[in-house]
Design an enzyme around this catalytic site. Structure first.
Site, PDB file in Angstrom:
ATOM      1  N   GLY A  47       0.831  -1.196   0.000  1.00  0.00           N
ATOM      2  CA  GLY A  47       0.000   0.000   0.000  1.00  0.00           C
ATOM      3  C   GLY A  47       0.864   1.243   0.000  1.00  0.00           C
ATOM      4  O   GLY A  47       1.981   1.226   0.524  1.00  0.00           O
ATOM      5  N   GLN A  52       3.085  10.151   0.625  1.00  0.00           N
ATOM      6  CA  GLN A  52       4.402   9.514   0.801  1.00  0.00           C
ATOM      7  C   GLN A  52       5.329   9.749  -0.391  1.00  0.00           C
ATOM      8  O   GLN A  52       6.533   9.532  -0.290  1.00  0.00           O
ATOM      9  CB  GLN A  52       4.248   7.992   1.017  1.00  0.00           C
ATOM     10  CG  GLN A  52       3.574   7.624   2.327  1.00  0.00           C
ATOM     11  CD  GLN A  52       3.369   6.130   2.423  1.00  0.00           C
ATOM     12  OE1 GLN A  52       2.398   5.602   1.886  1.00  0.00           O
ATOM     13  NE2 GLN A  52       4.282   5.445   3.076  1.00  0.00           N
ATOM     14  N   CYS A  93       5.620   0.049   7.023  1.00  0.00           N
ATOM     15  CA  CYS A  93       5.286   1.241   6.247  1.00  0.00           C
ATOM     16  C   CYS A  93       6.491   1.598   5.393  1.00  0.00           C
ATOM     17  O   CYS A  93       7.621   1.561   5.888  1.00  0.00           O
ATOM     18  CB  CYS A  93       4.940   2.393   7.182  1.00  0.00           C
ATOM     19  SG  CYS A  93       4.516   3.927   6.332  1.00  0.00           S
ATOM     20  N   LEU A  94       6.265   1.941   4.140  1.00  0.00           N
ATOM     21  CA  LEU A  94       7.387   2.282   3.254  1.00  0.00           C
ATOM     22  C   LEU A  94       8.100   3.559   3.702  1.00  0.00           C
ATOM     23  O   LEU A  94       9.238   3.794   3.309  1.00  0.00           O
ATOM     24  CB  LEU A  94       6.899   2.409   1.809  1.00  0.00           C
ATOM     25  CG  LEU A  94       6.555   1.068   1.147  1.00  0.00           C
ATOM     26  CD1 LEU A  94       5.827   1.286  -0.179  1.00  0.00           C
ATOM     27  CD2 LEU A  94       7.814   0.229   0.922  1.00  0.00           C
ATOM     28  N   HIS A 135      -4.680   1.947   7.212  1.00  0.00           N
ATOM     29  CA  HIS A 135      -3.318   2.482   7.334  1.00  0.00           C
ATOM     30  C   HIS A 135      -3.092   3.599   6.310  1.00  0.00           C
ATOM     31  O   HIS A 135      -2.561   4.663   6.652  1.00  0.00           O
ATOM     32  CB  HIS A 135      -2.319   1.328   7.126  1.00  0.00           C
ATOM     33  CG  HIS A 135      -0.877   1.733   7.110  1.00  0.00           C
ATOM     34  ND1 HIS A 135       0.027   1.300   8.057  1.00  0.00           N
ATOM     35  CD2 HIS A 135      -0.172   2.517   6.256  1.00  0.00           C
ATOM     36  CE1 HIS A 135       1.220   1.821   7.791  1.00  0.00           C
ATOM     37  NE2 HIS A 135       1.134   2.548   6.698  1.00  0.00           N
ATOM     38  N   GLU A 136      -3.515   3.364   5.068  1.00  0.00           N
ATOM     39  CA  GLU A 136      -3.286   4.350   4.003  1.00  0.00           C
ATOM     40  C   GLU A 136      -4.163   5.583   4.170  1.00  0.00           C
ATOM     41  O   GLU A 136      -3.719   6.700   3.899  1.00  0.00           O
ATOM     42  CB  GLU A 136      -3.487   3.712   2.621  1.00  0.00           C
ATOM     43  CG  GLU A 136      -2.559   2.534   2.306  1.00  0.00           C
ATOM     44  CD  GLU A 136      -1.087   2.824   2.549  1.00  0.00           C
ATOM     45  OE1 GLU A 136      -0.667   3.995   2.433  1.00  0.00           O
ATOM     46  OE2 GLU A 136      -0.343   1.872   2.876  1.00  0.00           O
ATOM     47  N   HIS A 139      -2.675   8.068   6.517  1.00  0.00           N
ATOM     48  CA  HIS A 139      -1.646   8.934   5.911  1.00  0.00           C
ATOM     49  C   HIS A 139      -2.272  10.206   5.325  1.00  0.00           C
ATOM     50  O   HIS A 139      -1.681  11.273   5.379  1.00  0.00           O
ATOM     51  CB  HIS A 139      -0.923   8.202   4.772  1.00  0.00           C
ATOM     52  CG  HIS A 139       0.201   7.312   5.215  1.00  0.00           C
ATOM     53  ND1 HIS A 139       1.314   7.775   5.875  1.00  0.00           N
ATOM     54  CD2 HIS A 139       0.399   5.984   5.053  1.00  0.00           C
ATOM     55  CE1 HIS A 139       2.149   6.761   6.102  1.00  0.00           C
ATOM     56  NE2 HIS A 139       1.616   5.661   5.625  1.00  0.00           N
TER      57      HIS A 139
END
Ligand code: QAP
Ligand code: CO
Length: 167
Positions: A47, A52, A93-94, A135-136, A139
């Protein structure tokens, strides 16, 4: 052209901003979504949110399949929990490469969103997909997964990550 965008890492304050709704469903949006998917696949993620990669728009991409062939593009997603059950999952998380922490989230959600063409759609999600969407969407509000941990756990995880960044 396949583009790999630069992923903004914590603790960059850019990640704390709130993203704006998408109002024009144009070529530029399609290119953004495609570049985000490429970036996510090349980074071995499941994701990714536009913030990001430095874009303050309410756009997320997800693919939780092993075969990498069910890309989901959600524009302006709005989540409604479907019940009061919760699920704990060890998330990554990236923007925090190398750290994984257990986070509690709603088990089942309904999601209203726009397609890449601007069509109003809705879906239900459970399990990993549900967790990933939550989660996304966090953000898009400037919230990262460490913000969902209790004070003590959060402190420990943050210190660990910042130490790793310095090595
Ligand atoms: C969010 O995260 C997520 O540390 C997406 O070294 C994660 O794709 C939702 C990744 C888990 C639900 C469950 C993390 C890749 C990817 C790393 C990701 C790393 C390489 C994270
Ligand atoms: Co993330």
């Amino acid at each position: 052209p396949v583009t790999k965008l630069k992923i903004i890492k914590y603790p960059d304050p850019f990640l704390k901003q709130k993203c704006l709704p998408v109002t024009s469903f144009d070529k530029e949006l399609k290119i953004l979504a495609e570049d985000m998917l490429n970036t996510m696949y090349e980074s071995e993620g499941i994701g990714l949110s536009a913030i990001q990669v430095g874009v303050l728009k309410r756009v997320i991409v997800i693919d939780i399949t092993e075969e990498l062939k069910k890309p989901l593009i959600l524009i302006n997603p709005v989540i409604t929990p479907s019940n009061s059950k919760f699920l704990e999952f060890k998330e990554g998380c990236l923007s925090f490469p190398g750290i994984y922490e257990s986070v509690k989230r709603n088990e089942e959600i309904a999601v209203d969103y726009n397609s890449i063409e601007g069509k109003k759609l809705s879906m239900k999600a459970t399990g990993l997909l549900s967790i990933c969407i939550q989660h996304e969407v966090d953000h898009l509000e400037g919230v990262v997964f460490l913000d969902r941990l209790s004070g003590l756990k959060r402190n420990r995880a943050e210190k660990k990550f910042l130490k790793m960044l310095n090595r």
